[in-house]
Design an enzyme around this catalytic site. Structure first.
Site, PDB file in Angstrom:
ATOM      1  CE1 TYR A 362       4.066 -12.770 -12.414  1.00 37.90           C
ATOM      2  CE2 TYR A 362       5.327 -10.929 -13.788  1.00 37.90           C
ATOM      3  CZ  TYR A 362       4.161 -11.569 -13.250  1.00 37.90           C
ATOM      4  OH  TYR A 362       2.984 -11.032 -13.684  1.00 37.90           O
ATOM      5  CB  CYS A 389       9.422  -2.962   5.984  1.00 42.31           C
ATOM      6  SG  CYS A 389      10.129  -1.407   6.441  1.00 42.31           S
TER       7      CYS A 389
END
Length: 461
Positions: A362, A389
């Protein structure tokens, strides 16, 4: 320039003022609205929650971990119950649900909103009375609806014509008449992120008001007579600070109430305005107390019902984030501190997007503070990142931390009670953190830490 404006310009989300006005005292200070109510910083420098030092909590439970201030959670339940006296306050379980939280909600006299069979299962396992539950969801399966009926769930919020047909058939088979509400999409553009705005027309929830589907759904339920149409429901989104959206939504839903009355002579008994009340994640957020929200919302309802010559219906609301969000902070341990060519300093912690996806999902903003000690070092603008990652694995986009922040330091991020553990994942096969409740000098695990054995138990090879 006001402090919050300066902070907005200079990336200061967690404390007060721009860098050139900041002192070590500012960096060590806590902004009360961001933290659970029992959190303090001891003279020795470490944060305490419920009278327990984070140093002791980290030693006993490890990091990362979510720490829930049980007294804070209970007090926020009471705040809403008191402010909205006479209304039904449903805790929105999607924000964070576990058996211990369900028991608190029950003990504090609130109702409970669930939206999947899994949430229903947790609520029932915790002994929550089914008749005080509401069941939400835009695509409830036959098995979920069946379980809700068999359990005696107090109300079901209808979201589609297919769902009306499914529930009508199931109710006919069982000879029951479940109480239902129609979810109305009122066309309000809430001032929030696109993914958590839920009342504009182009989205998956509810029946369109503008297109006439909401009226058609209500008339169908009334005319068929199998389901007990108790009221209308509207939810305009999440993390909302401005009640003007509720005013527009209320006006439109009340107008639909009047339209139904005029068509069938029925005044529906309940009006549910959902939740979405915002909390403070940073100093730029200014949430309203529950009492202020109640005063404004009740005034809006009274005015709109008077304009339509309707009796004032029973009000329901569904706070989730506003209750549990501020009650929790996440505690991390710093692993690396990396200055990238003077462009930015990255402070990497031992969690990340697996325990808080909201920043990546968001673009949410959070705050952070050095939790295990005080520092006399000058402030350093840093980015707190996780161990995953992904370059988007960001926990706090910009925060002033002491310039001597180092590996082994504890870092606390407040406001993580809502949607962090609920949306947590095992990305990179990282076990999810525990949730630890703290109260009156004692702590207990309410959701245990996952282990590698848990991960492997699901991998049947």
């Amino acid at each position: 320039m006001r402090a919050h404006e300066a902070g907005a310009l200079h990336g200061d989300h967690g404390n007060r003022g721009p860098a050139w006005l900041r002192t070590p005292e500012d960096v060590n200070g806590l902004v009360p609205q961001l933290w659970p109510r029992t959190v303090t910083r001891a003279d020795a420098g470490a944060l305490e929650i419920g009278g327990v030092s984070v140093l002791d909590l980290a030693a006993e439970y490890g990091t990362p971990a979510y720490f829930l201030d049980e007294e804070d959670l209970r007090s926020r339940c009471r705040d809403f119950a008191s402010a909205f006296a006479g209304a039904d306050v449903y805790y929105a379980g999607k924000s964070f649900l576990c058996k211990a939280v369900v028991k608190v909600v029950n003990e504090e006299g609130l109702f409970l909103d669930v939206c999947t069979g899994g949430e229903l299962a947790v609520a029932l396992a915790a002994g929550f009375p089914a008749e005080r539950m509401g069941f939400h969801g835009n695509n409830k399966s036959l098995s979920e609806l069946t379980r809700a009926l068999d359990a005696g769930v107090g109300r079901i919020i209808l979201d589609s014509f297919q769902e009306i047909d499914r529930l009508t058939a199931l109710a006919t088979e069982r000879g029951v008449r479940p109480k239902v509400l129609i979810r109305v999409t009122v066309g309000v553009e809430a001032h929030t992120h696109e993914f958590i705005a839920t009342a504009h027309e182009d989205q998956k929830f509810g029946f369109s008001l503008a297109g006439g589907a909401a009226f058609e759904a209500a008339i169908r339920v009334l005319d068929e007579g199998v389901l007990d149409l108790h009221g209308l429901h509207s939810h305009i989104g999440s993390q909302i600070f401005d009640t003007s959206g509720f005013e527009v939504a209320t006006r439109r839903v009340v107008e639909l109430q009047a339209q139904i009355r005029d068509a069938r002579g029925v005044e529906l008994a309940e009006l549910d305005l959902g939740g979405g009340f915002g909390i403070a994640y940073t100093t730029q957020d200014d949430p309203s107390p529950a009492a202020d929200l109640a005063k404004r919302i009740n005034k809006i309802i009274a005015s709109e019902c008077d304009a339509s010559s309707l009796k004032i219906p029973k009000l329901s609301i569904e706070p989730g984030r506003a209750i549990v969000g501020p009650s929790v902070f996440t505690l991390y341990e710093v692993g690396t501190v990396k200055d990238v060519d003077g462009i930015r300093t990255y402070v990497s912690v031992d969690g990340g997007m697996s325990d808080n996806i909201r920043t990546a999902l968001y673009d949410a903003s959070y705050s952070a503070t050095l939790a295990g000690r005080k520092s006399e070092a000058p402030p350093l603008l840093a980015r707190v990142v996780g161990k995953h990652c992904e370059s988007g694995d960001i926990v706090v986009k910009d925060e002033f931390l002491p310039a001597d922040v180092q590996p082994g330091d504890l870092l606390a991020v407040p406001g993580t009670g809502a949607y962090c553990r609920s949306m947590a994942s095992n990305y990179n096969h990282v076990p999810r953190p525990p949730v630890v409740a703290v109260r009156d000098g004692a702590s207990r695990v309410i959701v245990r830490r996952e282990t590698e054995d848990d991960l492997l138990a699901l991998d049947v090879g």
